[in-house]
Scaffold this active site. Structure first.
Site, mmCIF file in Angstrom:
data_model
loop_
_atom_site.group_PDB
_atom_site.id
_atom_site.type_symbol
_atom_site.label_atom_id
_atom_site.label_comp_id
_atom_site.label_asym_id
_atom_site.label_seq_id
_atom_site.Cartn_x
_atom_site.Cartn_y
_atom_site.Cartn_z
ATOM 1 N N HIS A 14 -3.678 12.966 31.179
ATOM 2 C CA HIS A 14 -4.945 13.689 31.178
ATOM 3 C C HIS A 14 -5.248 14.307 32.542
ATOM 4 O O HIS A 14 -5.767 15.425 32.620
ATOM 5 C CB HIS A 14 -6.082 12.758 30.747
ATOM 6 C CG HIS A 14 -6.125 12.519 29.275
ATOM 7 N ND1 HIS A 14 -5.330 11.591 28.664
ATOM 8 C CD2 HIS A 14 -6.853 13.101 28.284
ATOM 9 C CE1 HIS A 14 -5.561 11.598 27.358
ATOM 10 N NE2 HIS A 14 -6.473 12.497 27.100
ATOM 11 N N CYS A 15 -4.907 13.600 33.604
ATOM 12 C CA CYS A 15 -5.155 14.151 34.940
ATOM 13 C C CYS A 15 -4.264 15.353 35.196
ATOM 14 O O CYS A 15 -4.686 16.333 35.823
ATOM 15 C CB CYS A 15 -4.927 13.072 35.998
ATOM 16 S SG CYS A 15 -6.130 11.728 35.903
ATOM 17 N N THR A 16 -3.032 15.298 34.713
ATOM 18 C CA THR A 16 -2.130 16.437 34.858
ATOM 19 C C THR A 16 -2.658 17.638 34.083
ATOM 20 O O THR A 16 -2.675 18.774 34.588
ATOM 21 C CB THR A 16 -0.718 16.063 34.360
ATOM 22 O OG1 THR A 16 -0.223 14.982 35.141
ATOM 23 C CG2 THR A 16 0.219 17.245 34.462
ATOM 24 N N ALA A 58 -5.692 19.032 36.017
ATOM 25 C CA ALA A 58 -5.314 19.741 37.239
ATOM 26 C C ALA A 58 -4.638 21.064 36.924
ATOM 27 O O ALA A 58 -4.906 22.088 37.573
ATOM 28 C CB ALA A 58 -4.386 18.859 38.073
#
Length: 458
Positions: free
Chosen positions: A336-338, A341
Site C-alpha cells: 500500500h505504501c508503494t 508513493a
C-alpha cells in the site's frame, strides 16, 4: 447487430429528444451472465453481513444498488466495454468514449422509483456532458419501474435541486438531487425488452417509476461514459477506463453541480456518497480506534529531518510561502505504501507544475531504506526519516493499528496540506490509497482558487 444507418438515426434522435432506445444489443445468455455475476456478488456481501434487511425498507435494504463492480469483476468490465457498446457510444458521441462508472439496480416488487434528476450534476463531466448507457436486463414498463424522461430537457443547463438543504445525507441522496420539471415539460415513459440499451444525455431530466408489480424484478445496469476530449470529472469518478480497459486520468472538477450548496467537493466523502454498494460500511480498519491528527486550522509544527534528494537535512520552515503536501506512511517497500508513493510520483508533475507546491513523504524508515525505495520506484520528491516517530507523534498520527488480527503501534497513514502561512489547510485521516493523489490535487486546486487564497500571490 445494429447497422451504421440505424446508429446514425439513433444519434439524430438523441440530439433531438435527449434519449433513444437501441433494441436487442445483448443476447439472452449474455444478459444472464451479467445478472449471475451480480447475484454472486450479492450472496458474498450477504454472507459478510454487509447487507442487512430493515423492517421499514425491506426490499431497498435487501437489494441495494451496487456501484462500480466493474472495477473488481472482469466479466462485467468485458460486457460494459463490449465492441457493440463501444461502437454505439463512439457513434453518438462522435469520438471515443471513456467509461466513468457503473451502477446495478435490482428494483424488486414494491420498490420506489428514482426522482427526476440530471446525471451530470454528480458526475461533473466538463466541458462536455456525460452519456448514460442503461442496459435493460429485464423487460421494463411503467408498471414495473421503467425509465421516464422529459423530452428535450437535455438542452437545459444543469439545474439546482428542488429542495436546498444543509443536510449532507439529504443533499447526496436520490431525493436531494431531484429537480423541478419545467412548466413546458411532460414525462414520457420508455418501454424496453431485455437486452435493449437506452442512451440518454447527461443533462437529460429523467427518473423511473415505482415497481407496482407483485412478482417482477426490474434489473438494469447503468453505465456512464464521457467523451475522450473530457477535461474534468468529479472526485472519485476519476477512475476512468478507455475502451481497452486501461486507466485514464483527467483533472478534477472541484465544483460539480451537486455540491454547489455544500461549499466543498469533499462533502461527497463526508456524506459517504461514493460507497460502492450505497450503504454505509463499518470502519474499514478492522475496528481500530480512529486517530486524532492535528485538525485543519492548527499551526503545523516545524521539524528538521534527514531526507533523500541530496540535501542532508530538510526543515518544514524551508518551504514557508509554498503549499506543502506532507504524507505520513508506515513503511517503505510495502504494497500500500508503494502504491501511494507511486501515485504521488505520477501526479507530481501536475501537483508542482506552478511552482507553488512541494511534496514530502515521511515515515520511520532509515535514510538508507528511503534511498533504496526512492531509487527503485523513481520517486522524485524527498522522503524524510522520522526514526523515533517524534514528528508523527507531534502531528497525532502514531498509534494503534491492526493487520490480520494482530495489533501494534505504527504510523497511521495520513496526509496534510499545509498552507503558505504554515497553517494546516486540509487533513486526510485514514487514507485509502486508491484515488488519494487525485483527492489531494483537487484539494489544492480548491485552496488555490478560493476567495482570498494566498495561491494567487505566490
Amino acid at each position: 447487430m445494429t447497422s451504421a444507418a440505424q446508429l446514425q438515426e439513433h444519434q439524430r434522435k438523441l440530439a433531438r429528444t435527449g434519449y433513444t432506445v437501441v433494441e436487442q444489443v445483448f443476447f439472452p445468455h449474455e444478459v444472464n451472465d451479467i445478472c449471475r455475476e451480480y447475484e454472486k456478488h450479492w450472496l458474498t456481501l450477504l454472507g459478510q453481513g454487509k447487507i442487512r434487511q430493515k423492517a421499514k425498507r425491506p426490499y431497498e435494504s435487501l437489494f441495494p444498488r451496487v456501484r462500480d463492480h466493474h472495477l473488481q469483476n472482469e466479466t462485467i468490465l468485458r460486457y460494459v466495454l463490449d465492441p457493440r457498446v463501444i461502437e454505439i457510444v463512439e457513434t453518438v458521441l462522435g469520438e471515443e468514449g471513456l467509461l466513468v462508472s457503473t451502477s446495478y439496480y435490482y428494483k424488486g416488487p414494491g420498490m420506489r422509483g428514482m426522482p427526476v434528476h440530471q446525471d451530470n450534476s454528480a458526475l461533473g463531466a466538463y466541458p462536455q456532458t456525460s452519456l448514460s448507457v442503461w442496459i435493460s436486463l429485464d423487460d421494463t414498463s411503467r408498471e414495473n419501474g421503467g425509465l421516464c424522461f422529459v423530452p428535450g430537457s437535455h438542452t437545459l443547463d444543469l439545474l439546482s435541486p428542488k429542495v436546498i438543504s444543509d443536510s449532507l445525507a439529504f443533499t447526496f441522496s436520490d431525493k436531494g438531487q431531484e429537480v423541478e420539471i419545467p412548466d413546458s415539460g411532460e414525462l414520457e415513459y420508455a418501454t424496453t425488452r431485455s437486452g435493449d440499451i437506452v442512451l440518454f444525455n447527461g443533462n437529460m431530466i429523467h427518473g423511473s417509476s415505482d415497481n407496482l408489480t407483485r412478482r417482477e424484478y426490474r434489473r438494469a445496469l447503468l453505465c456512464h461514459f464521457a467523451p475522450k476530449s473530457l477535461e474534468r470529472i468529479a472526485l472519485n469518478f476519476n477512475n476512468l477506463r478507455d475502451k481497452e480497459g486501461n486507466r485514464v486520468r483527467r483533472r478534477l472538477n472541484t465544483r460539480p453541480k451537486v455540491s454547489e450548496n455544500q461549499g466543498s467537493i469533499f462533502s461527497f466523502k463526508e456524506a459517504s456518497y461514493y460507497d460502492l454498494t450505497d450503504w454505509k460500511h463499518q470502519n474499514s480498519k478492522s475496528g481500530r480506534p480512529v486517530s486524532a491528527p492535528l485538525p485543519a486550522g492548527s499551526a503545523a509544527p516545524d521539524f528538521t529531518l534527514s531526507a533523500t534528494g541530496g540535501k542532508p537535512l530538510l526543515s518544514l520552515s524551508d518551504y514557508r510561502g509554498k503549499y506543502v503536501v506532507l504524507f505520513f506512511y508506515p513503511q517503505d517497500h510495502t504494497p500500500h505504501c508503494t502504491k501511494e508513493a507511486c501515485s504521488f510520483r505520477d501526479a507530481y508533475g501536475e501537483l508542482a507544475a506552478d511552482g507553488t507546491t512541494v511534496l514530502l513523504g515521511i515515515s520511520p524508515d532509515s535514510l538508507e531504506s528511503h534511498e533504496g525505495f526512492a531509487a527503485k520506484f523513481r520517486l522524485s520528491f524527498p522522503l524524510l526519516t522520522d526514526e523515533n516517530h517524534r514528528v508523527a507523534d507531534t502531528y497525532g498520527v502514531y498509534g494503534e493499528d491492526s493487520y490480520r488480527g494482530k495489533t501494534f503501534e505504527a504510523v497511521l497513514r495520513t496526509t496534510f496540506i499545509i498552507g503558505p502561512d504554515g497553517v494546516i489547510a486540509r487533513v486526510f485521516p485514514e487514507v485509502d490509497v486508491k484515488g488519494h493523489a487525485e483527492e489531494v490535487l483537487a484539494a489544492l486546486e480548491d485552496l488555490k482558487t478560493a476567495p482570498n487564497s494566498a495561491g494567487g500571490k505566490l
